[in-house]
Design a protein around this motif. Structure first.
Motif, mmCIF file in Angstrom:
data_model
loop_
_atom_site.group_PDB
_atom_site.id
_atom_site.type_symbol
_atom_site.label_atom_id
_atom_site.label_comp_id
_atom_site.label_asym_id
_atom_site.label_seq_id
_atom_site.Cartn_x
_atom_site.Cartn_y
_atom_site.Cartn_z
ATOM 1 N N HIS A 108 10.701 10.704 -5.100
ATOM 2 C CA HIS A 108 11.648 9.718 -5.645
ATOM 3 C C HIS A 108 12.509 9.152 -4.519
ATOM 4 C CE1 HIS A 108 10.434 10.781 -9.678
ATOM 5 N NE2 HIS A 108 10.535 12.042 -9.323
ATOM 6 N N GLY A 109 12.916 10.030 -3.612
ATOM 7 C CA GLY A 109 13.695 9.575 -2.462
ATOM 8 C C GLY A 109 12.899 8.647 -1.567
ATOM 9 N N ALA A 110 11.618 8.948 -1.382
ATOM 10 C CA ALA A 110 10.765 8.097 -0.539
ATOM 11 C C ALA A 110 10.605 6.708 -1.166
ATOM 12 C CB ALA A 110 9.408 8.752 -0.327
ATOM 13 N N LEU A 111 10.422 6.672 -2.485
ATOM 14 C CA LEU A 111 10.316 5.371 -3.164
ATOM 15 C C LEU A 111 11.611 4.577 -3.023
ATOM 16 C CD1 LEU A 111 8.344 6.250 -6.398
ATOM 17 C CD2 LEU A 111 7.827 4.373 -4.849
ATOM 18 N N ALA A 112 12.733 5.258 -3.168
ATOM 19 C CA ALA A 112 14.027 4.589 -3.032
ATOM 20 C C ALA A 112 14.239 4.095 -1.603
ATOM 21 C CB ALA A 112 15.152 5.529 -3.435
ATOM 22 N N THR A 113 13.877 4.919 -0.628
ATOM 23 C CA THR A 113 14.018 4.527 0.777
ATOM 24 C C THR A 113 13.155 3.316 1.079
ATOM 25 O OG1 THR A 113 14.548 6.783 1.421
ATOM 26 C CG2 THR A 113 13.741 5.320 3.161
ATOM 27 N N LEU A 114 11.947 3.313 0.546
ATOM 28 C CA LEU A 114 11.053 2.176 0.746
ATOM 29 C C LEU A 114 11.672 0.901 0.171
ATOM 30 C CD1 LEU A 114 8.299 1.176 1.742
ATOM 31 C CD2 LEU A 114 7.393 1.749 -0.512
ATOM 32 N N ALA A 115 12.220 1.013 -1.023
ATOM 33 C CA ALA A 115 12.863 -0.159 -1.635
ATOM 34 C C ALA A 115 14.044 -0.620 -0.792
ATOM 35 C CB ALA A 115 13.322 0.179 -3.053
ATOM 36 N N ARG A 116 14.833 0.329 -0.346
ATOM 37 C CA ARG A 116 16.027 -0.010 0.439
ATOM 38 C C ARG A 116 15.657 -0.645 1.776
ATOM 39 N NH1 ARG A 116 21.361 3.680 0.202
ATOM 40 N NH2 ARG A 116 22.747 1.973 0.709
ATOM 41 N N ARG A 117 14.584 -0.141 2.403
ATOM 42 C CA ARG A 117 14.118 -0.712 3.681
ATOM 43 C C ARG A 117 13.784 -2.187 3.542
ATOM 44 N NH1 ARG A 117 9.699 3.363 6.308
ATOM 45 N NH2 ARG A 117 9.299 1.600 7.652
ATOM 46 N N ALA B 30 0.839 -1.207 0.000
ATOM 47 C CA ALA B 30 0.000 0.000 0.000
ATOM 48 C C ALA B 30 0.873 1.256 0.000
ATOM 49 C CB ALA B 30 -0.931 -0.008 1.213
ATOM 50 N N ALA B 31 1.977 1.203 0.736
ATOM 51 C CA ALA B 31 2.887 2.352 0.793
ATOM 52 C C ALA B 31 3.443 2.647 -0.598
ATOM 53 C CB ALA B 31 4.032 2.073 1.771
ATOM 54 N N ARG B 32 3.872 1.607 -1.272
ATOM 55 C CA ARG B 32 4.431 1.795 -2.612
ATOM 56 C C ARG B 32 3.381 2.359 -3.568
ATOM 57 N NH1 ARG B 32 7.938 1.449 -6.209
ATOM 58 N NH2 ARG B 32 7.932 0.273 -8.124
ATOM 59 N N ARG B 33 2.158 1.860 -3.497
ATOM 60 C CA ARG B 33 1.096 2.369 -4.376
ATOM 61 C C ARG B 33 0.848 3.860 -4.133
ATOM 62 N NH1 ARG B 33 -0.788 -2.700 -3.201
ATOM 63 N NH2 ARG B 33 -2.161 -2.000 -1.530
ATOM 64 N N MET B 34 0.849 4.269 -2.871
ATOM 65 C CA MET B 34 0.645 5.693 -2.562
ATOM 66 C C MET B 34 1.788 6.553 -3.109
ATOM 67 S SD MET B 34 -2.121 6.525 -1.198
ATOM 68 C CE MET B 34 -3.220 5.192 -1.569
#
Length: 185
Positions: A96-105, A77-81
């Motif tokens: 873009h940074g938030a998407l990258a951080t999510l992937a890295r997490r 859900a986080a990624r979709r948002m």
């Protein structure tokens, strides 16, 4: 109903009141940020969702909601948002940074690199995105490619200490101390 009053209450029940004339989505965003800072992620999610009821395409709220969902372990859900936020406002570097951080997490270093790369495609003159892209590439131990990103950041923002430091670090990783020394200075 309630006008000319701005009141935010941080009690145990979460959102008690945000009143204003007229109420703006940003009020809910700031309130959600305060709740998130207190680690009340469900209440923060609720605040962001209320703001989105006023403006469903407010990219900062969509991104913030994505972060609150990620904080609760709701990764899909986080990624979709966050993707929705990026579609609404691709010019926002933070998304873009938030998407990258999510992937890295989630241990997805390649996903982090891709998120920063997509950001650079849309915002090729962003020195911060170039640095972050280089750092993500460096985490994959592709130091020559990272060096390219760091040098691009330097071209975009000559004198930027983070770019100089990362150029020096990349040269060190490539076992080229002669090249790294001037950049460390």
């Amino acid at each position: 109903m309630f006008q000319n009053v701005v009141l935010v209450s941080l009690d145990r029940g979460g959102i008690s009141a945000i009143l204003g004339a007229p109420c703006k989505p940003a009020h809910y965003g700031r309130f959600g940020n305060a709740l998130r800072a207190k680690s009340d992620f469900q209440a923060a999610e609720s605040a962001y969702r209320r703001g989105l009821m006023i403006d469903p395409v407010a990219a900062p709220l969509l991104g913030a909601l994505g972060n609150a969902l990620a904080d609760q372990g709701k990764i899909g859900a986080a990624r979709r948002m966050m993707v929705r936020a990026m579609e609404c406002a691709p010019e926002l570097e933070l998304i873009h940074g938030a998407l990258a951080t999510l992937a890295r997490r989630n241990g997805d270093l390649i996903g982090a690199v891709d998120a920063f790369r997509r950001g650079l495609v849309l915002l090729p003159t962003s020195a911060p995105l170039a640095i972050h892209h280089g750092n993500a590439v460096s985490a994959l131990e592709h130091h020559k490619h990272a060096l390219t990103s760091f040098r691009w950041a330097w071209v975009l923002a000559p004198g930027l200490a983070a770019a100089a430091n990362n150029i020096a670090r990349a040269h060190s990783e490539l076992l080229d101390p002669r090249q790294s020394e001037p950049w460390f200075r």
